[in-house]
Design an enzyme around this catalytic site. Structure first.
Site, PDB file in Angstrom:
ATOM      1  N   TYR A  51      33.352  18.216   1.210  1.00 32.63           N
ATOM      2  CA  TYR A  51      32.787  18.641   0.039  1.00 32.63           C
ATOM      3  C   TYR A  51      31.224  18.099   0.313  1.00 32.63           C
ATOM      4  O   TYR A  51      30.996  16.851   0.763  1.00 32.63           O
ATOM      5  CB  TYR A  51      33.098  17.988  -1.261  1.00 32.63           C
ATOM      6  CG  TYR A  51      34.089  18.935  -2.054  1.00 32.63           C
ATOM      7  CD1 TYR A  51      33.531  20.252  -2.245  1.00 32.63           C
ATOM      8  CD2 TYR A  51      35.382  18.583  -2.171  1.00 32.63           C
ATOM      9  CE1 TYR A  51      34.156  21.072  -3.181  1.00 32.63           C
ATOM     10  CE2 TYR A  51      36.171  19.647  -3.071  1.00 32.63           C
ATOM     11  CZ  TYR A  51      35.472  20.685  -3.483  1.00 32.63           C
ATOM     12  OH  TYR A  51      36.380  21.871  -3.995  1.00 32.63           O
ATOM     13  N   GLU A  53      28.558  19.489  -2.061  1.00 27.59           N
ATOM     14  CA  GLU A  53      27.464  20.154  -3.081  1.00 27.59           C
ATOM     15  C   GLU A  53      25.993  19.642  -2.908  1.00 27.59           C
ATOM     16  O   GLU A  53      25.889  18.355  -2.666  1.00 27.59           O
ATOM     17  CB  GLU A  53      27.949  19.760  -4.290  1.00 27.59           C
ATOM     18  CG  GLU A  53      29.058  20.577  -4.886  1.00 27.59           C
ATOM     19  CD  GLU A  53      30.548  20.043  -4.953  1.00 27.59           C
ATOM     20  OE1 GLU A  53      31.003  19.069  -4.106  1.00 27.59           O
ATOM     21  OE2 GLU A  53      31.271  20.287  -5.986  1.00 27.59           O
ATOM     22  N   ASP A 196      18.247  44.095   1.514  1.00 24.50           N
ATOM     23  CA  ASP A 196      19.803  43.840   2.137  1.00 24.50           C
ATOM     24  C   ASP A 196      19.942  44.396   3.407  1.00 24.50           C
ATOM     25  O   ASP A 196      19.960  45.602   3.731  1.00 24.50           O
ATOM     26  CB  ASP A 196      20.597  44.285   1.079  1.00 24.50           C
ATOM     27  CG  ASP A 196      21.801  44.252   1.355  1.00 24.50           C
ATOM     28  OD1 ASP A 196      22.266  43.625   2.338  1.00 24.50           O
ATOM     29  OD2 ASP A 196      23.129  44.432   0.642  1.00 24.50           O
ATOM     30  N   ARG A 231      32.350  35.275   8.974  1.00 20.37           N
ATOM     31  CA  ARG A 231      32.184  35.931   7.648  1.00 20.37           C
ATOM     32  C   ARG A 231      31.409  35.283   6.645  1.00 20.37           C
ATOM     33  O   ARG A 231      31.873  33.973   6.324  1.00 20.37           O
ATOM     34  CB  ARG A 231      33.468  36.254   7.396  1.00 20.37           C
ATOM     35  CG  ARG A 231      33.747  37.334   5.843  1.00 20.37           C
ATOM     36  CD  ARG A 231      35.079  37.937   5.989  1.00 20.37           C
ATOM     37  NE  ARG A 231      35.342  38.536   7.096  1.00 20.37           N
ATOM     38  CZ  ARG A 231      34.961  40.129   7.083  1.00 20.37           C
ATOM     39  NH1 ARG A 231      34.412  40.448   6.094  1.00 20.37           N
ATOM     40  NH2 ARG A 231      35.221  40.759   8.231  1.00 20.37           N
TER      41      ARG A 231
END
Ligand code: DSN
Length: 415
Positions: A51, A53, A196, A231
């Site tokens: 983790y 964050e 984009d 991905r």
């Protein structure tokens, strides 16, 4: 995959079947690619356990010193690739990257102007079925009867709509996007310009498509299409204020723990994108799809806009008795994977459509060149000329399986 094979045969067997499918069919979906084994190793690494964050040196959990290193490396490599100042490599996907851009820069019901989905845009560019068309007041521009963006028309629409953001970039547009012209249009109405470049990013890096920088205020992309990485999504900008808003919008605004294993894969992908060989790959992607377009045109098929400047073509069956769905199924039976796609002037539903989209990035990654794309183009035309002939489809599937087996890129049972 020693552990998986021994401990979960059910999943192992499904993955083996998918590997077999990927290797023995011709993968021609314009948004797919074969990533590098080293990228897959990074994605399968111990970073999946962590983790983290927050952002490098600003984390909420301990033990992040190596997560910091790998994320900072990914950021630095990405900024160097696109020659920009700020990057966020945490978005889980292109759609979540785009959602973060809107959340950072818009208030609910602000106006956005993007390319219409059925004209080649993306769901997140304001389609009414997407959050982008529901949380914001969305308007669209399209292509003209020749399949090209008419920039004067975009300027006219922008003048009427007065959008807060103009989105440029597409999922099914085979021509060069004029970012400079979009900048002028955005300036004429005081809008933010958001590019984009999910489809063309790998070409941009190689200098095979003009860069959205310095014209766009903010740029998003996926990393798994022409960039050939894992991905995921990315966001870039040269504007420090926008960068700070986007960082807050991704975390804590939208996402929790970043996928550090995928960020490690992104860093590896960016390493490959920076090699001299990358330019050769991008050139070959364009050369291959041009050959395919030429063969199909010579065989009487209608390519939207009459050709291609990038990695894809849209084939229109608007005047044919069969649909995009029929073509997609017939080509699938013949061992060629494409997707049905709406085309300009569409009169069939989005589930049926009057076209197919074909791309060259994945087969180019396998090492195929002009000679193979010429053969494939002829086979595609053979299937379409006699679309109900299932015996012919089976015969072609066997021939193409033999062709594909000369270009195996992953060892069986390893990845
Ligand atoms: N699904 C992607 C594509 O095929 O272009 C866009 O998200």
């Amino acid at each position: 995959m020693t552990y998986l094979q021994q401990e979960d045969k059910a999943v192992f067997d499904i993955i083996e079947k998918e590997l077999d499918r990927q290797l023995h069919h011709l993968e021609m979906i314009a948004s797919e690619n074969f990533t590098f084994p080293a990228v897959m190793e990074a994605m399968g690494s111990v970073f999946t356990n962590k983790y983290a964050e927050g952002y490098p040196a600003k984390r909420y959990y301990g033990g992040c010193e190596f997560a910091d290193q790998v994320e900072q490396l990914a950021i630095d490599r990405l900024c160097a690739l696109f020659d920009c100042k700020f990057a966020n490599v945490q978005p889980h996907s292109g759609s979540s990257a785009n959602a973060a851009v809107y959340t950072a820069l818009l208030k609910p019901y602000d106006k956005i102007l993007g390319m219409d989905l059925s004209n080649g845009g993306h769901l997140t560019h304001g389609a009414k079925v997407s959050f982008s068309g529901q949380n914001y007041e969305s308007f669209s521009y399209g292509v003209d009867e020749n399949g090209l963006i008419n920039y004067d028309k975009v300027a006219e629409i922008a003048k009427i709509v007065q959008p807060k953001i103009i989105v440029c970039g597409a999922s099914a547009y085979s021509r060069t996007i004029d970012f400079k012209r979009f900048r002028e249009i955005a300036d004429s109405v005081g809008a933010i310009l958001f590019a984009d470049i999910a489809h063309i990013a790998g070409l941009v890096v190689a200098g095979e498509h003009p860069s959205p920088f310095p014209y766009a205020d903010v740029v998003s992309s996926t990393t798994h299409k022409t960039l050939r990485g894992p991905r995921g999504g990315i966001i870039m900008t040269n504007n420090e204020e926008i960068a700070q808003k986007i960082n807050k919008s991704i975390f804590p605004g939208m996402q929790g723990g970043p996928l550090v294993h995928v960020i490690a894969g992104k860093a590896v992908g960016f390493h490959y994108n920076a090699q001299p060989a990358w330019k050769e790959y991008a050139k070959q992607v364009k050369a291959n799809i041009k050959v395919l377009a030429d063969v199909l045109i010579a065989r009487g098929y209608d390519i939207v806009s009459g050709g291609t400047d990038n990695h894809l073509i849209l084939v229109s069956f608007i005047n044919k008795p069969f649909s995009g769905k029929d073509a997609d199924l017939a080509l699938g039976n013949a061992g060629i994977t494409v997707n049905k796609n709406t085309v300009p002037g569409e009169h069939r539903s989005p589930f049926v459509t009057s076209g197919i989209r074909i791309g060259s990035p994945a087969l180019t990654a396998r090492g195929m060149k002009e000679a193979e794309f010429k053969i494939i183009g002829e086979k595609i035309a053979d299937v379409l000329d006699d679309i109900e002939n299932t015996e012919l489809q089976k015969k072609i599937a066997a021939e193409l399986k033999a062709l594909a087996s000369n270009f195996i890129m992953y060892e069986k049972s390893i990845y």
